[in-house]
Design an enzyme around this catalytic site. Structure first.
Site, PDB file in Angstrom:
ATOM      1  N   GLY A 129      39.905  26.671  38.021  1.00  0.00           N
ATOM      2  CA  GLY A 129      39.748  27.689  36.993  1.00  0.00           C
ATOM      3  C   GLY A 129      40.159  27.204  35.621  1.00  0.00           C
ATOM      4  O   GLY A 129      39.820  26.089  35.200  1.00  0.00           O
ATOM      5  N   CYS A 130      40.933  28.033  34.915  1.00  0.00           N
ATOM      6  CA  CYS A 130      41.338  27.707  33.552  1.00  0.00           C
ATOM      7  C   CYS A 130      42.248  26.483  33.485  1.00  0.00           C
ATOM      8  O   CYS A 130      42.340  25.833  32.446  1.00  0.00           O
ATOM      9  CB  CYS A 130      42.043  28.908  32.922  1.00  0.00           C
ATOM     10  SG  CYS A 130      40.998  30.372  32.744  1.00  0.00           S
ATOM     11  N   ALA A 131      42.941  26.168  34.586  1.00  0.00           N
ATOM     12  CA  ALA A 131      43.834  25.011  34.594  1.00  0.00           C
ATOM     13  C   ALA A 131      43.068  23.696  34.609  1.00  0.00           C
ATOM     14  O   ALA A 131      43.646  22.629  34.372  1.00  0.00           O
ATOM     15  CB  ALA A 131      44.761  25.076  35.810  1.00  0.00           C
TER      16      ALA A 131
END
Length: 346
Positions: A129-131
């Site tokens: 995801g955003c990581a």
């Protein structure tokens, strides 16, 4: 960095929410949460009228693939030009995306379409995801540490609007509808030479027992985004992880010269400022990305980094921290120095 041409403003988002969810018992709360994001504009790959439709997961994924192929090459070319490299100089492509699925990865198409060498390594990352923006930087760092003469290309392609689910009516889903945007970013990590952040140490940290706080429920209709209301509180346990990484490098995370941080929302930046005891101005690049583009998932960190470059960079040998946060709850973190061309990786 590139964002699509279709724009939706905060005012338009709020009006759509009122129009489509007039009878929702928690509409006032959702509207307040959306307003508090500070997101002024977002860019999306389709006009909003099309975005609000749901033709099915198959059609959406086809659109993801078509839009990625139409938009990614130009972003890559700009990154290569900025790094003064050719496709033939790239040894690994790290492709991160959580808003569509392809197999083989877009990396295979890019190698053929843009004439990267056939022995270019491929590293697609789809489930962070955003990581993943931070993870891509870390894996590029690992690669160039192992192969000092090598060069890594990072590509982040996120079309969050293609994950809109009209039947998801929880407050977290309504907030997400007003927070996420679309964007594509690319960056080069050189083994030697170049100007920018010389990566020195990276790390990862997962907050125990939080794996269901940010998640996808994968159904016939596609990816249904799940966001726990406790997510905004995660900087309290993550700030010590950032301090530990810097401390293991002999630095103080509260006393660095620049910060490139994933802006999941304003609370993330506000809390990190509080728990690291850092001036909020230090997060201006991340906040500008959030304000102008919304949360563009894995591309946020790369866009915030672009803004540092465009400001003229930092003082020579200035110390900095880069971090991406996402499902897990996971933090992907890096520390490094800003250096000029003749000093990079000597």
């Amino acid at each position: 960095m590139s964002v699509p041409e279709h724009v939706i403003t905060m005012e338009e988002t709020l009006e759509l929410a009122r129009e489509h969810h007039a009878d929702h018992p928690q509409l006032p709360l959702a509207l307040r949460l959306i307003e508090n994001t500070g997101v002024r504009t977002r860019h999306i790959v389709q006009p909003i009228e099309e975005t609000l439709k749901h033709p099915g997961f198959e059609e959406r994924n086809k659109l993801y693939e078509a839009e990625a192929k139409a938009r990614v090459p130009a972003v890559i070319q700009r990154a290569l030009d900025d790094a003064e490299l050719l496709t033939s100089d790239i040894d690994v492509i790290i492709y991160v995306s959580c808003t569509g699925f392809m197999m083989p990865s877009l990396t295979a198409w890019l190698i053929n379409e843009m004439d990267f060498p056939s022995n270019t390594r491929q590293l697609p990352i789809a489930q962070l995801g955003c990581a993943a923006g931070g993870a891509a930087i870390n894996r590029a760092h690992d690669f160039c540490s192992a192969y000092p003469e090598g060069n890594a290309l990072i590509v982040a392609c996120e079309f969050c609007s293609l994950c809109y689910q009209p039947t998801d009516l929880g407050v977290g889903s309504l907030l997400s509808n007003g927070l996420f945007g679309d964007g594509i970013a690319a960056a080069v990590v050189r083994g030697r030479g170049g100007s920018g952040v010389q990566l020195e140490r990276n790390g990862s940290y997962l907050i125990p027992k939080t794996e269901d706080w940010i998640a996808y429920d994968v159904r016939a209709t596609g990816f249904h985004f799940l966001l726990d209301k406790r997510v905004p509180t995660t900087m309290e346990p993550l700030a010590p992880a950032l301090q530990d990484l810097a401390g293991n490098h002999g630095w103080d995370a509260s006393d660095l010269d620049f910060y490139i941080i994933h802006a999941g929302g304003p609370r993330i930046l506000d809390d990190l400022s509080k728990f690291l005891q850092v001036d909020p101005h230090a997060f201006r690049f991340s906040r500008a990305t959030l304000t102008e583009y919304g949360n563009i998932a894995s591309a946020v960190v790369l866009d915030a980094l672009r803004r540092l470059f465009e400001e003229g960079g930092a003082e020579h040998r200035a110390r900095g921290l880069l971090a991406g946060f996402g499902p897990g709850i996971t933090a992907e973190m890096t520390v490094g120095r800003w250096v000029q061309n003749d000093e990079m990786r000597r």
